[in-house]
Design a protein around this motif. Structure first.
Motif, PDB file in Angstrom:
ATOM      1  N   ARG A 109       0.823  -1.219   0.000  1.00  0.00           N
ATOM      2  CA  ARG A 109       0.000   0.000   0.000  1.00  0.00           C
ATOM      3  C   ARG A 109       0.854   1.266   0.000  1.00  0.00           C
ATOM      4  O   ARG A 109       0.525   2.240  -0.686  1.00  0.00           O
ATOM      5  CB  ARG A 109      -0.945  -0.012   1.199  1.00  0.00           C
ATOM      6  CG  ARG A 109      -2.004  -1.115   1.137  1.00  0.00           C
ATOM      7  CD  ARG A 109      -2.954  -1.031   2.299  1.00  0.00           C
ATOM      8  NE  ARG A 109      -3.748   0.189   2.239  1.00  0.00           N
ATOM      9  CZ  ARG A 109      -4.425   0.678   3.273  1.00  0.00           C
ATOM     10  NH1 ARG A 109      -4.375   0.067   4.448  1.00  0.00           N
ATOM     11  NH2 ARG A 109      -5.139   1.779   3.139  1.00  0.00           N
ATOM     12  N   GLU A 113      -0.463   3.215  -3.075  1.00  0.00           N
ATOM     13  CA  GLU A 113      -1.713   3.927  -2.791  1.00  0.00           C
ATOM     14  C   GLU A 113      -1.593   5.443  -2.862  1.00  0.00           C
ATOM     15  O   GLU A 113      -2.502   6.104  -3.391  1.00  0.00           O
ATOM     16  CB  GLU A 113      -2.286   3.479  -1.445  1.00  0.00           C
ATOM     17  CG  GLU A 113      -3.756   3.816  -1.308  1.00  0.00           C
ATOM     18  CD  GLU A 113      -4.459   2.938  -0.287  1.00  0.00           C
ATOM     19  OE1 GLU A 113      -5.171   3.499   0.558  1.00  0.00           O
ATOM     20  OE2 GLU A 113      -4.303   1.704  -0.338  1.00  0.00           O
ATOM     21  N   ALA A 116      -1.688   6.144  -6.476  1.00  0.00           N
ATOM     22  CA  ALA A 116      -3.030   5.923  -7.017  1.00  0.00           C
ATOM     23  C   ALA A 116      -3.953   7.081  -6.660  1.00  0.00           C
ATOM     24  O   ALA A 116      -4.769   7.523  -7.483  1.00  0.00           O
ATOM     25  CB  ALA A 116      -3.598   4.606  -6.487  1.00  0.00           C
ATOM     26  N   LYS A 157     -10.937   0.676  -2.642  1.00  0.00           N
ATOM     27  CA  LYS A 157     -11.129   0.061  -3.958  1.00  0.00           C
ATOM     28  C   LYS A 157     -11.531   1.119  -4.982  1.00  0.00           C
ATOM     29  O   LYS A 157     -11.053   1.116  -6.118  1.00  0.00           O
ATOM     30  CB  LYS A 157     -12.195  -1.031  -3.876  1.00  0.00           C
ATOM     31  CG  LYS A 157     -11.748  -2.284  -3.150  1.00  0.00           C
ATOM     32  CD  LYS A 157     -12.890  -3.268  -2.960  1.00  0.00           C
ATOM     33  CE  LYS A 157     -13.385  -3.830  -4.262  1.00  0.00           C
ATOM     34  NZ  LYS A 157     -14.446  -4.858  -4.052  1.00  0.00           N
ATOM     35  N   TYR A 160      -8.552   3.083  -6.437  1.00  0.00           N
ATOM     36  CA  TYR A 160      -7.786   2.385  -7.473  1.00  0.00           C
ATOM     37  C   TYR A 160      -8.540   2.367  -8.796  1.00  0.00           C
ATOM     38  O   TYR A 160      -7.951   2.549  -9.868  1.00  0.00           O
ATOM     39  CB  TYR A 160      -7.452   0.958  -7.021  1.00  0.00           C
ATOM     40  CG  TYR A 160      -6.353   0.895  -5.995  1.00  0.00           C
ATOM     41  CD1 TYR A 160      -5.020   0.937  -6.371  1.00  0.00           C
ATOM     42  CD2 TYR A 160      -6.649   0.816  -4.635  1.00  0.00           C
ATOM     43  CE1 TYR A 160      -4.008   0.891  -5.429  1.00  0.00           C
ATOM     44  CE2 TYR A 160      -5.644   0.776  -3.681  1.00  0.00           C
ATOM     45  CZ  TYR A 160      -4.323   0.809  -4.082  1.00  0.00           C
ATOM     46  OH  TYR A 160      -3.314   0.773  -3.143  1.00  0.00           O
ATOM     47  N   THR A 163      -8.316   5.646 -10.829  1.00  0.00           N
ATOM     48  CA  THR A 163      -7.102   5.996 -11.581  1.00  0.00           C
ATOM     49  C   THR A 163      -7.352   5.935 -13.077  1.00  0.00           C
ATOM     50  O   THR A 163      -6.601   6.507 -13.868  1.00  0.00           O
ATOM     51  CB  THR A 163      -5.948   5.036 -11.249  1.00  0.00           C
ATOM     52  OG1 THR A 163      -6.297   3.704 -11.656  1.00  0.00           O
ATOM     53  CG2 THR A 163      -5.619   5.060  -9.763  1.00  0.00           C
ATOM     54  N   PHE A 168      -3.885  -0.706 -12.486  1.00  0.00           N
ATOM     55  CA  PHE A 168      -4.152  -0.569 -11.052  1.00  0.00           C
ATOM     56  C   PHE A 168      -5.360  -1.402 -10.619  1.00  0.00           C
ATOM     57  O   PHE A 168      -5.509  -1.699  -9.444  1.00  0.00           O
ATOM     58  CB  PHE A 168      -4.425   0.900 -10.685  1.00  0.00           C
ATOM     59  CG  PHE A 168      -3.199   1.741 -10.508  1.00  0.00           C
ATOM     60  CD1 PHE A 168      -2.590   1.857  -9.270  1.00  0.00           C
ATOM     61  CD2 PHE A 168      -2.655   2.430 -11.576  1.00  0.00           C
ATOM     62  CE1 PHE A 168      -1.467   2.638  -9.095  1.00  0.00           C
ATOM     63  CE2 PHE A 168      -1.528   3.223 -11.414  1.00  0.00           C
ATOM     64  CZ  PHE A 168      -0.930   3.325 -10.175  1.00  0.00           C
ATOM     65  N   TRP A 169      -6.225  -1.751 -11.557  1.00  0.00           N
ATOM     66  CA  TRP A 169      -7.481  -2.391 -11.195  1.00  0.00           C
ATOM     67  C   TRP A 169      -7.332  -3.746 -10.531  1.00  0.00           C
ATOM     68  O   TRP A 169      -8.125  -4.075  -9.632  1.00  0.00           O
ATOM     69  CB  TRP A 169      -8.395  -2.471 -12.426  1.00  0.00           C
ATOM     70  CG  TRP A 169      -8.829  -1.126 -12.926  1.00  0.00           C
ATOM     71  CD1 TRP A 169      -8.689   0.076 -12.289  1.00  0.00           C
ATOM     72  CD2 TRP A 169      -9.454  -0.834 -14.181  1.00  0.00           C
ATOM     73  NE1 TRP A 169      -9.192   1.100 -13.053  1.00  0.00           N
ATOM     74  CE2 TRP A 169      -9.670   0.573 -14.226  1.00  0.00           C
ATOM     75  CE3 TRP A 169      -9.855  -1.621 -15.256  1.00  0.00           C
ATOM     76  CZ2 TRP A 169     -10.261   1.192 -15.314  1.00  0.00           C
ATOM     77  CZ3 TRP A 169     -10.461  -0.997 -16.344  1.00  0.00           C
ATOM     78  CH2 TRP A 169     -10.663   0.397 -16.373  1.00  0.00           C
ATOM     79  N   ALA A 172      -7.242  -3.262  -6.905  1.00  0.00           N
ATOM     80  CA  ALA A 172      -8.575  -3.023  -6.340  1.00  0.00           C
ATOM     81  C   ALA A 172      -9.333  -4.324  -6.159  1.00  0.00           C
ATOM     82  O   ALA A 172     -10.020  -4.528  -5.152  1.00  0.00           O
ATOM     83  CB  ALA A 172      -9.354  -2.072  -7.251  1.00  0.00           C
TER      84      ALA A 172
END
Length: 237
Positions: A109, A113, A116, A157, A160, A163, A168-169, A172
């Motif tokens: 993270r 994160e 993101a 979630k 992400y 973005t 990045f998904w 999530a």
């Protein structure tokens, strides 16, 4: 009737893949070691060859094993496993100590994160911003720890997804598995008011399109979350 039969067969495939996959991740069959022969596995589980072959295909798709004509089916090195696969995640978490798990979670993270959140500030659609705000409202309105945890997971979630970068998904998608354990611990602390304020700061920065502020707010939130978990783990609620 045909649908029911097919469903049952798929369940048998999954059950066998579950047992063998968990055994591999636990290290009971090490990298490079050979699995029992197809016939032996048929005998072990009292199933047909097509069922075993489908289970092997499932495990191959998760990167756990590879089959070669002359050397049989062998376990691949862990660095080649599909660690974002939900089943592999579950099996890994079941064999990892809580402290080690939390450390790895925060390493991930902390690495992605804040970035993101910064990206979401410029890329989020109106629907994305609404999803983040709705999750924030859910956290604020929560009356139980479960409600708070569910809304907290939905919040992160949504960042992400916001973005708008499909790379990045997958992060999530795995948060439901990865975050629930740590968030459930954090939810029992007495820091919820501060956590709400920190989440709101991230949301406001993203909704305002301020990348620098979103990155900073996410970094602050993560830093305090680590401190909260360490305190709860050390001293209890």
């Amino acid at each position: 009737m045909l649908k029911t039969s097919a469903h049952l067969v798929r369940n048998i495939h999954s059950q066998i893949a579950e047992q063998i996959g968990a055994t591999i991740v636990r290290g009971e069959i090490g990298p490079g070691e050979q699995l029992p022969s197809e016939m032996k596995i048929c005998q072990m589980f009292d199933v047909s060859r097509p069922v075993v072959r489908e289970a092997m295909r499932i495990l191959t798709g998760k990167g756990l094993i590879e089959s070669r004509a002359k050397s049989g089916t062998r376990v691949r090195p862990p660095e080649l496993w599909s660690h974002l696969d939900p089943d592999v995640l579950r099996w890994r978490l079941a064999t990892t100590s809580l402290d080690s798990y939390l450390q790895k979670l925060f390493e991930l993270r902390n690495a992605v994160e804040p970035a993101a959140s910064a990206l979401a500030a410029t890329a989020a659609t109106p629907d994305d911003r609404s999803a983040i705000a709705e999750a924030m409202d859910g956290m604020a309105a929560a009356t139980t720890n479960d409600e708070f945890v569910n809304a907290d997971i939905a919040f992160h979630k949504a960042i992400y997804i916001a973005t708008r970068n499909e790379l990045f998904w997958p992060i999530a998608q795995m948060l439901e598995i990865l975050l629930r354990r740590g968030f459930t611990i954090a939810a029992i602390g007495d820091h919820r008011a501060r956590a709400l304020a920190e989440h709101r700061a991230v949301m406001q920065a993203i909704c305002a399109g301020d990348s620098a502020a979103a990155h900073k707010a996410a970094t602050v939130l993560l830093g305090n979350t680590v401190d909260d978990l360490q305190r709860i783990r050390t001293y209890g609620e």
